[in-house]
Design an enzyme around this catalytic site. Sequence first.
Site, PDB file in Angstrom:
ATOM      1  N   GLU A 221       0.873  -1.159   0.000  1.00 17.38           N
ATOM      2  CA  GLU A 221       0.000   0.000   0.000  1.00 17.38           C
ATOM      3  C   GLU A 221       0.918   1.218   0.000  1.00 17.38           C
ATOM      4  OE1 GLU A 221      -2.782   0.115   3.261  1.00 17.38           O
ATOM      5  OE2 GLU A 221      -3.521   2.076   2.622  1.00 17.38           O
TER       6      GLU A 221
ATOM      7  N   ARG B  43       4.907 -12.711   9.927  1.00 15.44           N
ATOM      8  CA  ARG B  43       5.588 -11.469   9.567  1.00 15.44           C
ATOM      9  C   ARG B  43       6.971 -11.418  10.203  1.00 15.44           C
ATOM     10  NH1 ARG B  43       1.929  -7.503   9.295  1.00 15.44           N
ATOM     11  NH2 ARG B  43       3.472  -5.884   9.583  1.00 15.44           N
TER      12      ARG B  43
ATOM     13  N   LYS C 146       4.427   0.665   9.356  1.00 16.24           N
ATOM     14  CA  LYS C 146       4.513   1.975   8.693  1.00 16.24           C
ATOM     15  C   LYS C 146       3.867   3.065   9.522  1.00 16.24           C
ATOM     16  CE  LYS C 146       3.086   0.126   4.839  1.00 16.24           C
ATOM     17  NZ  LYS C 146       2.454  -0.048   3.536  1.00 16.24           N
TER      18      LYS C 146
END
Length: 531
Positions: free
Chosen positions: A40, A264, A274
């Site tokens: 994204e 992850r 982020k």
Amino acid sequence: MSHNNKTEKESLNFLEELIEGELQSGRVSKEQLLTRFPPEPNGYLHLGHASSICLNFGIAKKFGGRTNLRFDDTNPVTEDTEYVESIKADINWLGFQWANEFYASDYFETLYSYAVELIKKGLAYVDDSTAEQIAAMKGTPTQAGTDSPFRNRSVDENLDLFTRMRNGEFKDGEKTLRAKIDMASPNMHLRDPLMYRIKHAHHHRTGDKWCIYPMYDFAHGQSDSIENITHSICTLEFEVHKPLYNWFIEKLGIFPSRQFEFARRNISYTVMSKRKLLQLVNEKIVDGWDDPRMPTISGVRRRGYTAESIRNFADVAGISRRENVTDYNLLESCLREHLNRIAARTMAVINPLKVVLLNYGEDKTETLKAENNPEAAEKTYRDISFSREIYIEKDDFMEHAPEGFFRLTPGGMVRLKHAYIIRCEKVVKNDDGSISEIHCTYIPESKSGQDKSGIKVKSVIHWVDAASAVTAEVRLYDKLFTVEAPDAQEGDFKSYINPDSLKVFSDAKVEPALLKHDKEERFQFCVSDIL
Ligand code: ATP
Ligand code: MG
């Protein structure tokens, strides 16, 4: 922890094993094999993304498939083209090339038609409930939800309302489009999940064309299908979304992409989200996304990391099906291992102390040969100059040294790397009692490589010739956080910032040859050796 890179590289991770099996059984062919990396564009890429990139592009590379870069740009408010550009630059820098560059926003028209199709099949409806009402009707994991009063609208009414949503007749939040699945499903994601929301916002690519935007769950899987992605690899938190991912594909009868999950990447002493990294940037705790203390790809690049060392880190850290935290030291050791092979050594004095060699001629200079990298297969050398005044590290001299201090002391001797043995004769002081410089003598017959002095010293220290040295600013970076898991602490993660994560030395002295090199070249400063 020790890692044998060779064997680690040759062994396959669980996804590679699975794909190898599918290729062998003919379930997928090499030509069909297609992965994607779907960032994204709402921030810079970090080391977690680097692992996902190495995994997705690595699989394609290993088995002869391809990888798409797809910007998952369905959230107009937080996204920006600055991020798109940085993401592309970072992937290229890591050494990977995508087969196609796509944008989820390119599929808005197709996604809209998919939504219309589901409405026509009686599988989606427009809901007038507010976000709070929807949340209240959702139920709990152990308690079924309740049907929305708008759940049984007719197909025609839904089609009309959805068209009017698109046409901008309603305000943000006034209506949503929901999939009609099962309000009693044990999987909360199947309790009539949202497909579209109204958002009157400018999009960085589609401008003001749309005021309804698809939710992640209705954009991601469908985008995979549109591109014929065979293996849609994501992180574990999406495992619970998988039944919904499959439901949309089945009901629409589109290309059957399949989702696979891995844990992850977390790394100790840093944060990897982020949203949190953006806080560090916005609150000026760091000097931007590419601050060398940031775990971003652009940050570690400035820190000196090579693409090869990051790819190797992704490899040796591996991927797992279970949540885990990778030791920060593993990251550093991957870098050290690479730099040790490729980085030229050079001498730099960070905190200089002047040394005057009393018995060295005032106008004399010599050019000495210094080996660039003792680890390199091919030996190369550079010239360094030597004269009467040099700089050594303040830490390499002690006036009143404790026992076990093997570097320079009054009356003591050390070797200057690549040069001569010197002896400290006198400490010269300022009015305030601090040391201003030291006076030494050198042993002419002790030159490195042709030492006939017979003198044994206990250490070799680095130095820079004062006449030719260049003054430089040296920034020494340390870990950004003082605790292993800043995310898991009580309170704000930012209260665990390491106050000493950056130390600036503005009067460092370096070899003049450094001026000739490019910004991203890496050097290793020699440190003093105790023999
Ligand atoms: P963040 O929480 O940092 O914003 P994200 O998952 O929202 O991360 P995206 O841009 O949506 O970031 O992620 C793009 C791809 O990178 C996704 O496939 C995602 O699963 C993967 N990814 C993101 N963070 C990690 C991580 N820490 N480890 C491995 N893969 C990751
Ligand atoms: Mg995301």
